[in-house]
Design an enzyme around this catalytic site. Sequence first.
Site, PDB file in Angstrom:
ATOM      1  N   CYS A   1       0.941  -1.100  -0.347  1.00 20.84           N
ATOM      2  CA  CYS A   1      -0.054   0.046  -0.066  1.00 20.84           C
ATOM      3  C   CYS A   1       0.973   0.999   0.061  1.00 20.84           C
ATOM      4  O   CYS A   1       0.400   2.527  -0.057  1.00 20.84           O
ATOM      5  CB  CYS A   1      -0.950   0.124   1.088  1.00 20.84           C
TER       6      CYS A   1
ATOM      7  N   HIS B   1      -5.708   2.613   5.974  1.00 18.45           N
ATOM      8  CA  HIS B   1      -6.420   1.782   4.826  1.00 18.45           C
ATOM      9  C   HIS B   1      -7.448   0.922   5.439  1.00 18.45           C
ATOM     10  O   HIS B   1      -6.840  -0.090   6.614  1.00 18.45           O
ATOM     11  CB  HIS B   1      -5.191   1.134   4.093  1.00 18.45           C
TER      12      HIS B   1
ATOM     13  N   GLU C   1     -26.192  13.618   9.961  1.00 20.34           N
ATOM     14  CA  GLU C   1     -25.617  14.551  10.869  1.00 20.34           C
ATOM     15  C   GLU C   1     -24.370  13.774  10.691  1.00 20.34           C
ATOM     16  O   GLU C   1     -23.295  14.774  10.855  1.00 20.34           O
ATOM     17  CB  GLU C   1     -26.271  13.846  12.145  1.00 20.34           C
TER      18      GLU C   1
END
Length: 219
Positions: free
Chosen positions: A80, A98, A121
Amino acid sequence: MPIPTPELRALVCELCRNLYALGWASGTGGGMSIRDGDRIYMAPSGVQKERLAPEDLFVLDLQGQVIEAPTDPALKLSQCSPLFLNAFQRRGAGAVLHSHSENALLATLVSEDAFQVTHLEMMKGIRGTGYHDMLRVPIIENTAHECDLADSMAEAMDAYPDADAVLVRRHGVYVWGEDWVRAKTQAECYDYLFGAVVKMRQLGIDPAAIPATSRLKTA
Ligand SMILES: [Zn+2]
């Protein structure tokens, strides 16, 4: 106030344990990295994220070069890392995480090019977003190897400059923030919204539709 290095390493490990407890990093998936100036502290690949020790982290520079390796030579840099670097380099992020959250994965199955929601909200926890806005998160297609997502993630970030997250279809999500607190908060808000939208779809409610009560008030 800068965080001293030992505390910063411990913080990455603590946040990885949180990710694991949330079900976002089971089976060695997911990950976390925090930037301190021009040093990036990154969890290694393919390890039990809830058992990370401070000395297990990689330290990278902003170009992605390893400047400090873990003491255990068996530990590998995360696949990653180019994706984390996208957020550090293109957005000046202070932290990136991640997640392999099921909410994120399912949200990509009920959305097309982008996840969209309005009038909830928890949207207010996302940078620059109010209750009446339309929150959008781009979705990129998954690839066989995680590192191959880097270019499409960068394109999605350019196309959606207001988004602090990129969803990966049938996979999960990358979320960032100006510091670890904002990254964590936004990741929790996004995940809540991903889960809510999946349930709204199940109930036949369009999450991108302006509710009738809101339309009456503004008419
Ligand atoms: Zn992944």
